[in-house]
Scaffold this active site. Sequence first.
Site, mmCIF file in Angstrom:
data_model
loop_
_atom_site.group_PDB
_atom_site.id
_atom_site.type_symbol
_atom_site.label_atom_id
_atom_site.label_comp_id
_atom_site.label_asym_id
_atom_site.label_seq_id
_atom_site.Cartn_x
_atom_site.Cartn_y
_atom_site.Cartn_z
ATOM 1 N N SER A 43 0.851 -1.187 0.000
ATOM 2 C CA SER A 43 0.000 0.000 0.000
ATOM 3 C C SER A 43 0.887 1.237 0.000
ATOM 4 O O SER A 43 2.041 1.185 0.441
ATOM 5 C CB SER A 43 -0.887 0.012 1.253
ATOM 6 O OG SER A 43 -1.497 1.274 1.442
ATOM 7 N N TYR A 56 -2.831 -0.265 10.018
ATOM 8 C CA TYR A 56 -2.817 -0.660 8.611
ATOM 9 C C TYR A 56 -1.481 -0.291 7.966
ATOM 10 O O TYR A 56 -0.835 -1.115 7.313
ATOM 11 C CB TYR A 56 -3.971 0.015 7.868
ATOM 12 C CG TYR A 56 -4.104 -0.406 6.427
ATOM 13 C CD1 TYR A 56 -4.631 -1.646 6.094
ATOM 14 C CD2 TYR A 56 -3.697 0.434 5.387
ATOM 15 C CE1 TYR A 56 -4.752 -2.057 4.777
ATOM 16 C CE2 TYR A 56 -3.812 0.035 4.060
ATOM 17 C CZ TYR A 56 -4.349 -1.198 3.761
ATOM 18 O OH TYR A 56 -4.455 -1.592 2.441
#
Length: 249
Positions: free
Chosen positions: A141, A154
Site C-alpha cells: 500500500s 494498517y
Amino acid sequence: MRLKDKVAVVTGAGSGNGAAIAKGFLEEGAKVVFADMNVEVAKQIAEETAFPEEHYIVEEVDVSNAVSVKQLMDRTVSVFSKIDILVANAGITIRKPFLELTESDYDKVMDVNAKGVFLCSQEAARFMVEKGSGTIIHTSSTTSVIAEPNAVEYGGSKGAVASMTRHMAMDLGEHNIRVNGIAPGTIHTNLTRGRLEDEEVLARESELTLLNRIGKPKDVVGAAIFLASDESSFITGTQIFVDGGYSVK
C-alpha cells in the site's frame, strides 16, 4: 496469453483487487485458485468469469492460520500439480484514531496483513523451490511509505509487507523465485467503500492524485500480470506503486 499454463494462487479473491487479479490471470491463460475466507462469495466471483471449472478451483483459507494456509497450498498442488504464482493479497483495515485503537484491533490487522503474507509466501515458496522457479506478489500500500490519518495499524502492517518483500527476494533469489509488491493508492474496493461514499472524502482523495481520480480494481490488474509474467523476469525485491501519482505529489 502471458500466463498460459501457469498456476496461480490468489488470496482475498472474493472481492476487490483480489477478484480483479484472479479474473485477469484467467484471461491470460493461467489456472487460478480463488482463495478467500468467504468461500461462497469467492465461488460466485469465479463462476461469473464463465470459464470452465477445469480452469479454476475455489478454496476457503484463513491466511493467519498456518494449518489453513498449508491445506490451501497442498490442495492447489494436488489439483494442478504445481504453484507458479502466489498473489498474497488478502487484507483488512480498521479505521480508527490512534488513541482509540485497541490491542485486539492491532493484532487482528497484523495477523491478516503481515502474518498472512509471511505464511502464504513461505508455504508457496516451499513448492516453488522444489520446481526451481516461481513468482510471489504481495499487495502492499502507499501507506507503507506515506502517513495517512487513522491508519496506524494498517500502515504498520503494510510497511512490514514492503520490508518482507525485499528480504524474501534476497533469500529466495538463489532458487529463481522472484518476490515483488504492488502498492495501490486509494482504490474503490470493499475496504474503502464506506469512507468513499462521503463526497467530500472522495473529492479530497481524488485531488491528491496526479490523475484526479480514485483507482479501480482493474487498475491493479496490469501490474499484477506484468509481475507474474516473464516480462518482469529481471525484477525482484521492489514494489510498483499503482496510485495515480499520489506518492510523488
